[in-house]
Motif scaffolding. Structure first.
Motif, PDB file in Angstrom:
ATOM      1  N   SER A  34      33.708  32.689  39.563  1.00  0.00           N
ATOM      2  CA  SER A  34      33.077  32.005  38.434  1.00  0.00           C
ATOM      3  C   SER A  34      32.926  30.365  39.099  1.00  0.00           C
ATOM      4  CB  SER A  34      34.041  31.849  37.382  1.00  0.00           C
ATOM      5  OG  SER A  34      35.477  31.667  37.511  1.00  0.00           O
ATOM      6  N   VAL A  35      33.442  29.930  40.238  1.00  0.00           N
ATOM      7  CA  VAL A  35      33.186  28.609  40.616  1.00  0.00           C
ATOM      8  C   VAL A  35      32.163  28.685  41.633  1.00  0.00           C
ATOM      9  CG1 VAL A  35      35.731  28.444  40.513  1.00  0.00           C
ATOM     10  CG2 VAL A  35      34.901  29.048  42.636  1.00  0.00           C
ATOM     11  N   PRO A  85      45.471  23.119  34.264  1.00  0.00           N
ATOM     12  CA  PRO A  85      45.808  24.478  34.203  1.00  0.00           C
ATOM     13  C   PRO A  85      44.624  25.468  34.517  1.00  0.00           C
ATOM     14  CG  PRO A  85      45.470  23.769  31.947  1.00  0.00           C
ATOM     15  CD  PRO A  85      45.561  22.385  33.101  1.00  0.00           C
ATOM     16  N   ILE A  86      44.904  26.529  35.138  1.00  0.00           N
ATOM     17  CA  ILE A  86      43.912  27.395  35.659  1.00  0.00           C
ATOM     18  C   ILE A  86      44.402  29.014  35.712  1.00  0.00           C
ATOM     19  CG2 ILE A  86      44.239  27.126  37.987  1.00  0.00           C
ATOM     20  CD1 ILE A  86      41.092  27.455  38.298  1.00  0.00           C
ATOM     21  N   GLY A  87      43.716  29.917  35.216  1.00  0.00           N
ATOM     22  CA  GLY A  87      44.159  31.251  34.906  1.00  0.00           C
ATOM     23  C   GLY A  87      43.197  31.947  35.855  1.00  0.00           C
ATOM     24  N   SER A  88      43.758  33.080  36.688  1.00  0.00           N
ATOM     25  CA  SER A  88      42.865  33.593  37.709  1.00  0.00           C
ATOM     26  C   SER A  88      43.014  35.186  37.449  1.00  0.00           C
ATOM     27  CB  SER A  88      43.178  33.420  39.083  1.00  0.00           C
ATOM     28  OG  SER A  88      43.020  32.006  39.318  1.00  0.00           O
ATOM     29  N   ILE A  89      41.934  35.944  37.649  1.00  0.00           N
ATOM     30  CA  ILE A  89      42.104  37.280  37.763  1.00  0.00           C
ATOM     31  C   ILE A  89      41.167  37.728  38.939  1.00  0.00           C
ATOM     32  CG2 ILE A  89      41.377  39.612  36.680  1.00  0.00           C
ATOM     33  CD1 ILE A  89      43.381  38.328  34.912  1.00  0.00           C
ATOM     34  N   ILE A 105      36.483  37.045  41.495  1.00  0.00           N
ATOM     35  CA  ILE A 105      37.568  36.196  41.171  1.00  0.00           C
ATOM     36  C   ILE A 105      36.972  35.408  39.903  1.00  0.00           C
ATOM     37  CG2 ILE A 105      38.881  34.361  41.767  1.00  0.00           C
ATOM     38  CD1 ILE A 105      38.146  34.651  44.551  1.00  0.00           C
ATOM     39  N   ASN A 106      37.541  35.561  38.658  1.00  0.00           N
ATOM     40  CA  ASN A 106      37.196  34.850  37.479  1.00  0.00           C
ATOM     41  C   ASN A 106      38.404  33.994  37.260  1.00  0.00           C
ATOM     42  OD1 ASN A 106      36.821  34.441  34.892  1.00  0.00           O
ATOM     43  ND2 ASN A 106      37.072  36.369  34.208  1.00  0.00           N
ATOM     44  N   HIS A 107      38.112  32.650  37.170  1.00  0.00           N
ATOM     45  CA  HIS A 107      38.827  31.654  36.663  1.00  0.00           C
ATOM     46  C   HIS A 107      38.504  31.198  35.376  1.00  0.00           C
ATOM     47  CE1 HIS A 107      39.199  31.089  41.263  1.00  0.00           C
ATOM     48  NE2 HIS A 107      40.377  30.952  40.856  1.00  0.00           N
TER      49      HIS A 107
END
Length: 149
Positions: A34-35, A85-89, A105-107
């Motif tokens: 996503s980045v 804050p950041i969440g990652s899958i 990678i999904n943030h």
């Protein structure tokens, strides 16, 4: 409660995690995130980008790390990047030789995604990897002046 905020338990914050799949990339591995503005291709490019990206995390708090189907691996974690804050899958798909072939990678949330992409663009400015990230000028315009370096 948003999942990207983590548990708040600092005892769960890891700073030593290195995924085994990172040392076993296929030569023609691809990475989407996503980045990123577009897909990254090739082991060297993926390795170079992730080597720096991993330094941006203040810590990683894992919800799950393990196998995903027959030829996959998944990481689900939260963190902070420059206090945001950041969440990652992370989903890794292996080829028949057992090498990481596709990395996705999904943030989240969007503000953290844009901040991350800007930090990556600043680091990789004037390199072939700069094109993969949001320009620092555009990121600042989107995020506002409170994110200036």
């Amino acid at each position: 409660m948003s999942t990207y905020l983590g548990s708040g338990n600092t005892d769960l914050h890891r700073r030593d995690y290195r995924p085994a799949w990172l040392d076993n990339l296929a030569d023609d591995v691809t990475m989407e995130a996503s980045v990123l503005n577009r897909m990254v291709e090739g082991a060297n490019a993926v390795r170079q980008i992730l080597a720096y990206a991993r330094t941006l995390y203040d810590y990683q708090e894992f919800n799950y790390v393990g196998t995903y189907g027959e030829h996959g691996f998944v990481e689900d974690y939260t963190s902070q990047v420059h206090g945001e804050p950041i969440g990652s899958i992370v989903i890794v798909r292996y080829n028949d030789a057992g090498q990481a072939q596709h990395v996705i990678i999904n943030h989240r949330p969007l503000r953290s995604v844009l901040l991350w992409s800007r930090l990556m663009a600043e680091h990789f400015a004037n390199t072939p990897y700069a094109e993969y990230f949001l320009s620092p000028e555009l990121a600042q315009e989107v995020l506002g002046s409170d994110t200036a370096a």
